[in-house]
Design a protein around this motif. Sequence first.
Motif, PDB file in Angstrom:
ATOM      1  N   ILE B  24       0.842  -1.209   0.000  1.00  0.00           N
ATOM      2  CA  ILE B  24       0.000   0.000   0.000  1.00  0.00           C
ATOM      3  C   ILE B  24       0.871   1.252   0.000  1.00  0.00           C
ATOM      4  N   VAL B  25       1.922   1.227   0.782  1.00  0.00           N
ATOM      5  CA  VAL B  25       2.839   2.375   0.812  1.00  0.00           C
ATOM      6  C   VAL B  25       3.411   2.632  -0.586  1.00  0.00           C
ATOM      7  N   SER B  26       3.649   1.557  -1.319  1.00  0.00           N
ATOM      8  CA  SER B  26       4.249   1.732  -2.654  1.00  0.00           C
ATOM      9  C   SER B  26       3.196   2.006  -3.733  1.00  0.00           C
ATOM     10  N   GLY B  27       1.933   2.148  -3.303  1.00  0.00           N
ATOM     11  CA  GLY B  27       0.902   2.562  -4.260  1.00  0.00           C
ATOM     12  C   GLY B  27       0.231   1.422  -5.006  1.00  0.00           C
ATOM     13  N   ASP B  28       0.339   0.216  -4.515  1.00  0.00           N
ATOM     14  CA  ASP B  28      -0.260  -0.950  -5.172  1.00  0.00           C
ATOM     15  C   ASP B  28      -1.777  -0.972  -4.906  1.00  0.00           C
ATOM     16  N   ARG B  29      -2.562  -0.738  -5.944  1.00  0.00           N
ATOM     17  CA  ARG B  29      -4.025  -0.661  -5.788  1.00  0.00           C
ATOM     18  C   ARG B  29      -4.638  -2.017  -5.410  1.00  0.00           C
ATOM     19  N   SER B  30      -4.037  -3.074  -5.879  1.00  0.00           N
ATOM     20  CA  SER B  30      -4.595  -4.391  -5.537  1.00  0.00           C
ATOM     21  C   SER B  30      -4.434  -4.668  -4.034  1.00  0.00           C
ATOM     22  N   ALA B  31      -3.383  -4.106  -3.460  1.00  0.00           N
ATOM     23  CA  ALA B  31      -3.190  -4.269  -2.018  1.00  0.00           C
ATOM     24  C   ALA B  31      -4.273  -3.504  -1.254  1.00  0.00           C
ATOM     25  N   GLU B  32      -4.673  -2.363  -1.780  1.00  0.00           N
ATOM     26  CA  GLU B  32      -5.750  -1.606  -1.130  1.00  0.00           C
ATOM     27  C   GLU B  32      -7.054  -2.392  -1.176  1.00  0.00           C
ATOM     28  N   ALA B  33      -7.289  -3.023  -2.321  1.00  0.00           N
ATOM     29  CA  ALA B  33      -8.502  -3.851  -2.449  1.00  0.00           C
ATOM     30  C   ALA B  33      -8.454  -5.024  -1.476  1.00  0.00           C
ATOM     31  N   GLU B  34      -7.279  -5.550  -1.304  1.00  0.00           N
ATOM     32  CA  GLU B  34      -7.115  -6.675  -0.364  1.00  0.00           C
ATOM     33  C   GLU B  34      -7.364  -6.231   1.074  1.00  0.00           C
ATOM     34  N   LEU B  35      -6.915  -5.033   1.380  1.00  0.00           N
ATOM     35  CA  LEU B  35      -7.157  -4.476   2.718  1.00  0.00           C
ATOM     36  C   LEU B  35      -8.666  -4.390   2.981  1.00  0.00           C
ATOM     37  N   VAL B  36      -9.379  -3.908   1.986  1.00  0.00           N
ATOM     38  CA  VAL B  36     -10.836  -3.765   2.122  1.00  0.00           C
ATOM     39  C   VAL B  36     -11.477  -5.148   2.295  1.00  0.00           C
ATOM     40  N   ASP B  37     -11.048  -6.080   1.495  1.00  0.00           N
ATOM     41  CA  ASP B  37     -11.585  -7.438   1.551  1.00  0.00           C
ATOM     42  C   ASP B  37     -11.343  -8.071   2.924  1.00  0.00           C
ATOM     43  N   TRP B  38     -10.187  -7.805   3.434  1.00  0.00           N
ATOM     44  CA  TRP B  38      -9.770  -8.380   4.704  1.00  0.00           C
ATOM     45  C   TRP B  38     -10.596  -7.838   5.876  1.00  0.00           C
ATOM     46  N   PHE B  39     -10.764  -6.510   5.914  1.00  0.00           N
ATOM     47  CA  PHE B  39     -11.318  -5.888   7.115  1.00  0.00           C
ATOM     48  C   PHE B  39     -12.785  -5.465   7.021  1.00  0.00           C
ATOM     49  N   ALA B  40     -13.412  -5.666   5.886  1.00  0.00           N
ATOM     50  CA  ALA B  40     -14.762  -5.118   5.694  1.00  0.00           C
ATOM     51  C   ALA B  40     -15.758  -5.642   6.735  1.00  0.00           C
ATOM     52  N   ARG B  41     -15.786  -6.937   6.946  1.00  0.00           N
ATOM     53  CA  ARG B  41     -16.772  -7.503   7.884  1.00  0.00           C
ATOM     54  C   ARG B  41     -16.488  -7.062   9.322  1.00  0.00           C
ATOM     55  N   GLY B  42     -15.236  -7.067   9.674  1.00  0.00           N
ATOM     56  CA  GLY B  42     -14.887  -6.703  11.049  1.00  0.00           C
ATOM     57  C   GLY B  42     -15.192  -5.240  11.351  1.00  0.00           C
ATOM     58  N   LEU B  43     -14.893  -4.368  10.387  1.00  0.00           N
ATOM     59  CA  LEU B  43     -15.183  -2.955  10.624  1.00  0.00           C
ATOM     60  C   LEU B  43     -16.687  -2.732  10.756  1.00  0.00           C
ATOM     61  N   ALA B  44     -17.463  -3.502   9.999  1.00  0.00           N
ATOM     62  CA  ALA B  44     -18.923  -3.371  10.103  1.00  0.00           C
ATOM     63  C   ALA B  44     -19.394  -3.713  11.517  1.00  0.00           C
ATOM     64  N   ILE B  45     -18.785  -4.727  12.105  1.00  0.00           N
ATOM     65  CA  ILE B  45     -19.150  -5.099  13.479  1.00  0.00           C
ATOM     66  C   ILE B  45     -18.806  -3.959  14.447  1.00  0.00           C
ATOM     67  N   ILE B  46     -17.610  -3.430  14.302  1.00  0.00           N
ATOM     68  CA  ILE B  46     -17.175  -2.350  15.212  1.00  0.00           C
ATOM     69  C   ILE B  46     -18.077  -1.129  15.068  1.00  0.00           C
ATOM     70  N   LEU B  47     -18.344  -0.765  13.819  1.00  0.00           N
ATOM     71  CA  LEU B  47     -19.140   0.442  13.578  1.00  0.00           C
ATOM     72  C   LEU B  47     -20.587   0.261  14.032  1.00  0.00           C
ATOM     73  N   SER B  48     -21.145  -0.903  13.760  1.00  0.00           N
ATOM     74  CA  SER B  48     -22.569  -1.092  14.075  1.00  0.00           C
ATOM     75  C   SER B  48     -22.809  -1.228  15.567  1.00  0.00           C
ATOM     76  N   ARG B  49     -21.756  -1.421  16.325  1.00  0.00           N
ATOM     77  CA  ARG B  49     -21.916  -1.421  17.768  1.00  0.00           C
ATOM     78  C   ARG B  49     -22.099   0.009  18.281  1.00  0.00           C
ATOM     79  N   ILE B  50     -21.642   0.965  17.505  1.00  0.00           N
ATOM     80  CA  ILE B  50     -21.719   2.369  17.924  1.00  0.00           C
ATOM     81  C   ILE B  50     -22.842   3.100  17.198  1.00  0.00           C
ATOM     82  N   VAL B  51     -23.023   2.774  15.929  1.00  0.00           N
ATOM     83  CA  VAL B  51     -24.027   3.467  15.097  1.00  0.00           C
ATOM     84  C   VAL B  51     -25.113   2.465  14.728  1.00  0.00           C
TER      85      VAL B  51
END
Lengths: 210, 206
Positions: B24-51
Amino acid sequence: MDHGQIEATNLIDRYLTNRATPEECARFEEHFLDCPDCLSRLESTRGLIDGLKQQPPDTFQRRTWVGFMGWIAAAAVTTFAIFRPPPATPPPVTIPGPTLTARAGPVFTLATVRGAQADAPIVTVSGEFTLALDFEPAPGIKGFAVQVTSGTGEQLMSEVEHPLSASGTIGIGLRSQDLKPGLYRAVVVGKSVDGRELQRVIFPFRFQVP
Amino acid sequence: MQSSGTGQSFASPRRSRQDLVSAIVSGDRSAEAELVDWFARGLAIILSRIVKDHQTVEDLRQDSFRIAIERLRSGALRDPDALPGFMAMIARNVAIEHLRQRTPGALSATAPDPTGGPSQYHDLARKQNAAIVRKILNELPQPRDRELLYRFYIADEEKETICERFGLSALHFNRVLHRARERFRELFEKRRSGGGIVPPLDAPDR
């Protein structure tokens, strides 16, 4: 953080219902973001909670009967009520009004989030009942104090502390024999970590005999 | 059982945390997509506990990823092993900031719902979700167990209080909760694999 510890401390339930400490939450979040098993369990538990919330009011009605039977059994020990047959059906609970519903046991829900009803009636019930106060917690609030007073200012229930709830619902137990027909107010005070009052919400309701 | 502490323990990640952050630091867009794929479900859990609202959760999740990627690109994360904590912290802060901006009067008796009603998809999915729970409740051997679930999950009564009220042991209490959760999970997975609509679990009630 290992799964044995998570299971033993009931952390998934406590996390989703805001019973876990902030430190536990932070550690658990770090863990489950990288743990498909915990993530799956969190999602299914959340689904279960969400599904429970969506059940129609009569879903838990059966337990009113159970509660009533328990009350009858207790009374039978000391009174001649032992000779009286229990009624075939639970005592009727009539809850008019869009913001007040009987969910169980009986449980009466007073909501402020989607528009309050200033004078929601609770028709008398036998024994204990639960008043569920339903609202969205505001930022900075870490817990609540609840107090119930009559319309004339008489204190029915002194201040009781409740932790912050993920569901936004606080349940307080009341006994019908402690209430006379009339107006009451449940006052919820949102407090910060250091106990400062941040917000005050008043839930008016009316207790009446059918 | 313990998570390995690397992204490789997760089902979908293709790289270690270190490689992902470096990419990601080197600007690899596929790595950004992988980050999203990796954390999407977990972030939804964290956010929906507050909102509460599912659409807001989705918006805040997007904001969280935008902020995270910007910060990762700038090299703000020195220790790639801390990536999950970094992501969790951003999501929490985004949700809290959202609430702070939205409401001095979140507890106001007249506070309107600013987010509107649920989508048709969401509505349908939640109905199916409710049907599963209905089935589970009907399967419970004792009516008392229904009440137990209600009091713990909805009315926010403490476990000790509930156990005392019903004369239950902590073990029995845990067993009822565990069975209900596992049964829901089983039916939920069955429906998912059967192609049914899967409830958006990032959206709690109301």
